[in-house]
Design an enzyme around this catalytic site. Structure first.
Site, PDB file in Angstrom:
ATOM      1  CB  CYS A 144      -0.927   0.011   1.213  1.00  0.00           C
ATOM      2  SG  CYS A 144      -1.934   1.508   1.312  1.00  0.00           S
ATOM      3  N   GLY A 145       0.953   1.912  -1.150  1.00  0.00           N
ATOM      4  CA  GLY A 145       1.800   3.091  -1.256  1.00  0.00           C
ATOM      5  C   GLY A 145       1.275   4.282  -0.494  1.00  0.00           C
ATOM      6  CG  HIS A 146      -3.056   5.325   0.565  1.00  0.00           C
ATOM      7  ND1 HIS A 146      -3.537   4.053   0.296  1.00  0.00           N
ATOM      8  CD2 HIS A 146      -3.735   5.753   1.667  1.00  0.00           C
ATOM      9  CE1 HIS A 146      -4.451   3.732   1.200  1.00  0.00           C
ATOM     10  NE2 HIS A 146      -4.599   4.744   2.036  1.00  0.00           N
TER      11      HIS A 146
END
Length: 336
Positions: free
Chosen positions: A90-92
Site C-alpha cells: 500500500c503506497g498511500h
C-alpha cells in the site's frame, strides 16, 4: 467492552487508519507470515472488521496494524487491510506511515532535511523518506520493491466490449486499461461506470495465469484495475489521471501508490518514461503523486524498476473506539 485506539490520516484524499492499541498479538517470524495469521485468526480479524465496517468505517476505508519488523534493519512492520481483507502492499499507506512515524517520534527525525523510515510490508521492505522544514513534515516519498511487467495486451471481454489489459507488479498485481477504449474519462461524473468496469476486469483476470506472482503464491491475485487517462506530456514526462478499483469494488481516492509503481514499470519498459523523467499521476479527485525510476535492475528473471513515489499525508483525527457488549450491530456492516 473492547477498546481500540487509532490515528487517522489521509494521503491525497485516501483514508488510512493506523491502529496503535487494542490488537491481539499476531505471531509470525515475518510480516508475510503475520499476514497469513491475521487472515485466519478471528480475534485479529474482528478488529479489522470493527474498524472498516459502518458505523466506525465505510466500504472504502483503509488501514493497518503496526507489527514488529522482519529484523532489526527496519523500524517496524505493517499489515495493510481494507473491507475485504489484507493487501500485500500500500503506497498511500506507506506515505502516511512515514509522516506518522516522524510526527509521533517513533523515528527520530532531523528538523530540517530528510529522514528515512524503513518499513517491512508483506511484499518486502520499503523506505519512506520524510522531508521536514522547521520540524514540520512537508512531504513524503517512498522507494518501493522492484516493479515489473507481467503481461501486455491481454484480451478481456467486458460488458462494454473487448479491451486489452497490461499486467504489472508494484508490490501487488494490477491490470491497466485505457479508459478511453471504454468510452469513459476518469472523472467523478463517470465514477459508477468506472467502478463497475474496474471490478469486472479484475474478476475476469483474477483466475487466469496473469494473476500469478512469478515465485510467491502468497502474492497471487489481481489486486486492482487501474483505469487510466492520458493527459499528454509535460516538459518533464508523461501526465496521466487514473482511478484504481481494488479489493471487491473499493475505489482509491488517491492516485494509488503501489499502482503508480506498477504504472512506472509499464511506462519505463515501453520507453514512455525515461530515467530522467517524472510521471505526473493524478487521481479521480484531482490529487497528485509523482513517480520516477531510481534504479533499473533484474527481478524474477525480467527487467524491473525501483520507483520513487512522492506525495503527502495529513492527520485527520485521533480515535478511541469501543464495542459495547450489548451493541446490536456488533462488528458492524458494509453498504455500497
Amino acid at each position: 467492552m473492547q477498546d481500540i485506539r487509532a490515528t487517522d490520516y489521509h494521503t491525497a484524499g485516501e483514508p488510512f487508519r493506523i491502529v496503535t492499541e487494542g490488537v491481539p498479538e499476531i505471531p509470525g517470524s515475518t510480516v508475510l507470515e503475520r499476514r497469513e495469521h491475521a487472515q485466519r485468526d478471528e480475534h485479529v480479524d474482528a478488529v479489522r472488521r470493527l474498524l472498516v465496517n459502518e458505523p466506525r468505517g465505510h466500504a472504502d476505508m483503509y488501514g493497518c496494524f503496526v507489527v514488529p519488523p522482519d529484523d532489526e534493519g527496519a523500524h517496524f512492520g505493517v499489515l495493510f487491510w481494507h473491507k475485504d481483507g489484507y493487501s500485500t502492499a500500500c503506497g498511500h499507506g506507506t506515505i502516511a506511515l512515514g509522516a506518522w512515524a516522524v510526527r509521533s517520534r517513533l523515528v527520530d527525525a532531523a528538523p530540517d532535511g530528510e529522514t528515512d523510515v524503513v518499513i517491512d510490508v508483506p511484499s518486502g521492505r520499503v523506505t519512506a523518506t520524510v522531508s521536514c522544514v522547521a520540524g514540520e513534515v512537508r512531504g513524503v516519498s517512498f522507494r518501493n520493491v522492484p516493479a515489473y511487467v507481467l503481461g501486455q495486451g491481454i484480451a478481456v471481454n467486458t460488458s462494454r466490449g473487448p479491451v486489452r489489459a497490461d499486467i504489472s507488479y508494484g508490490g501487488a498485481i494490477y491490470a491497466s486499461v485505457d479508459a478511453s477504449v471504454l468510452g469513459l474519462s476518469v472523472d467523478p461524473e463517470h465514477y459508477g461506470d468506472l467502478l463497475a468496469l474496474g471490478r469486472e476486469i479484475k474478476w475476469k483476470l483474477n483466475g487466469t495465469e496473469w494473476a500469478r506472482h512469478p515465485s510467491e503464491p502468497r502474492l497471487d491475485g489481481i489486486y486492482g484495475t487501474i483505469l487510466f487517462e492520458d493527459l499528454g506530456r509535460r516538459s518533464d514526462g508523461p501526465h496521466q489521471r487514473n482511478i484504481t478499483v481494488f479489493a471487491d469494488g473499493e475505489v482509491d481516492r488517491s492516485p494509488c501508490g503501489s499502482g503508480t509503481s506498477a504504472r512506472v514499470a509499464l511506462l519505463a519498459s515501453s520507453g514512455q518514461l525515461a530515467p530522467d523523467q517524472v510521471l505526473t499521476h493524478d487521481s479521480v479527485v484531482g490529487t497528485r503523486f509523482l513517480g520516477r525510476v531510481v534504479q533499473e535492475l533484474e527481478a524474477e528473471g525480467r527487467p524491473a524498476y525501483v520507483s520513487e513515489v512522492r506525495g503527502m499525508a495529513y492527520r485527520t483525527g485521533e480515535h478511541h473506539f469501543v464495542l459495547e457488549a450489548n451493541d446490536p450491530v456488533g462488528l458492524g456492516f458494509a453498504l455500497r
